[in-house]
Design a protein around this motif. Structure first.
Motif, PDB file in Angstrom:
ATOM      1  N   THR A 202       2.800 -36.675  17.173  1.00  0.00           N
ATOM      2  CA  THR A 202       2.214 -38.085  16.551  1.00  0.00           C
ATOM      3  C   THR A 202       3.403 -39.052  16.168  1.00  0.00           C
ATOM      4  OG1 THR A 202       0.357 -36.988  15.813  1.00  0.00           O
ATOM      5  CG2 THR A 202       0.720 -39.096  15.012  1.00  0.00           C
ATOM      6  N   LEU A 206       4.290 -42.634  18.225  1.00  0.00           N
ATOM      7  CA  LEU A 206       4.264 -43.859  17.445  1.00  0.00           C
ATOM      8  C   LEU A 206       4.944 -44.870  18.077  1.00  0.00           C
ATOM      9  CD1 LEU A 206       4.618 -42.690  13.728  1.00  0.00           C
ATOM     10  CD2 LEU A 206       2.892 -43.868  14.705  1.00  0.00           C
ATOM     11  N   SER A 220      -2.996 -39.269  19.249  1.00  0.00           N
ATOM     12  CA  SER A 220      -3.370 -39.318  17.770  1.00  0.00           C
ATOM     13  C   SER A 220      -2.840 -40.404  17.078  1.00  0.00           C
ATOM     14  CB  SER A 220      -2.640 -37.899  17.215  1.00  0.00           C
ATOM     15  OG  SER A 220      -1.254 -37.691  17.670  1.00  0.00           O
ATOM     16  N   ALA A 221      -1.465 -40.673  17.606  1.00  0.00           N
ATOM     17  CA  ALA A 221      -1.048 -41.964  16.752  1.00  0.00           C
ATOM     18  C   ALA A 221      -2.074 -43.290  16.895  1.00  0.00           C
ATOM     19  CB  ALA A 221       0.428 -42.167  17.380  1.00  0.00           C
ATOM     20  N   ALA A 228      -1.466 -42.992  10.063  1.00  0.00           N
ATOM     21  CA  ALA A 228      -0.749 -42.198  10.761  1.00  0.00           C
ATOM     22  C   ALA A 228      -0.012 -41.262   9.859  1.00  0.00           C
ATOM     23  CB  ALA A 228       0.112 -42.584  11.777  1.00  0.00           C
TER      24      ALA A 228
END
Length: 308
Positions: A202, A206, A220-221, A228
């Motif tokens: 994650t 980013l 997921s980011a 986050a």
């Protein structure tokens, strides 16, 4: 492309490929991410953990298998990256960080990349066949995991979870190669490594939030957005809890938990330093997980001391 222009932005500055490899070989080495060894480390370290987890006395540690897992990690990471780039070649061409990769930049043709995958996989098969029946079966299961991974970012917001399952598969394989079985304690420890990977990948993701949103890639980011940092904290915390639980079930020696304190501190420091929007820092923190993995290996080695 000039040598300066085709240096990939997430590769280590002046890495050995850029500095020493013959120009004709550089696209192939970049295709296999040999200019970015962090991925080899993160694939190899779960295997090293598995060997340490299953070895009850230091003098019995299978050093030869450690070497096999190291070579296998380098080759399978190369094959997986090349396959991923083949599948994602159109997306990579639209993303600033990846458009210079060998396939989207035209340095290597897609069919040549598939041949590269085949060669790396065949050599890896020779290594796999030396690890024992159960480990071999688990190795073949991993092929399905690797094949499915590039498509996960198209169908789920959590491709990092699939990466965690795939990247840490070396742990149960290594346990099986030593013990001939994979006990419940090992699966619990493996689950901890999966959520560790969700956390660190994650952080990696980013870097690409804006580009991923533009091309429609999920991560997921993106799913956690401004939360986050909290999410990564939870995943890292769960990783510590699960690996500790696996160690308890395994009846690991008390020194394991001394080492786990160092792991916990290192993960906490990553979270404390993380700043959303700072892509350079995100890459550095992602790479710092090599140290995290080494600390886990050291913890498992320390756990053997009580058996001497």
């Amino acid at each position: 492309m000039s040598d300066a222009a085709d240096h990939l932005p997430d590769a280590t500055a002046r890495n050995w490929v850029d500095r020493y490899a013959p120009p004709a070989l550089r696209p192939w080495l970049r295709l296999g991410r040999f200019d970015r060894p962090i991925g080899i480390w993160l694939l190899f370290l779960p295997g090293a953990m598995g060997l340490a987890f299953a070895t009850q006395r230091p003098e019995l540690f299978p050093w030869y298998k450690l070497l096999l897992f190291a070579i296998g990690a380098a080759l399978m990471r190369a094959a997986g990256c090349a396959y991923n780039d083949f599948v994602d070649r159109d997306i990579d061409a639209q993303v600033e960080r990846t458009r210079g990769r060998p396939i989207p930049s035209g340095q290597i043709k897609p069919k040549q990349a598939l041949l590269f995958v085949a060669v790396c996989s065949l050599i890896s098969l020779g290594i796999l066949l030396q690890l024992g029946t159960l480990a071999i079966l688990l190795g073949f299961v991993s092929l399905g995991l690797v094949a499915a991974y590039p498509f996960m970012k198209r169908i789920t917001w959590w491709p990092q979870a699939w990466l965690g399952i795939t990247f840490n598969w070396g742990f149960p394989m290594a346990v099986a190669s030593v013990a001939g079985e994979v006990p419940l304690a090992a699966w619990i420890f493996y689950a901890g490594l999966i959520v560790w990977t969700i956390g660190y990948d994650t952080i990696y993701a980013l870097q690409d939030i804006e580009d991923d949103a533009f091309v429609g890639v999920k991560s997921s980011a993106r799913a956690m957005g401004g939360h986050a940092k909290t999410g990564i904290s939870l995943f890292y915390g769960l990783a510590v809890v699960l690996t500790a639980t696996g160690a308890v079930f395994h009846q690991a020696g008390p020194l394991f938990f001394v080492g786990l304190c160092a792991v916990t501190g290192h993960l906490a420091l990553q979270v404390l330093r993380l700043r959303l929007g700072d892509n350079d820092l995100a890459l550095r923190l992602f790479k710092a997980n090599r140290t995290t993995g080494l600390l886990w290996v050291a913890s498992l080695v320390l756990a053997q001391v009580v058996w001497v």
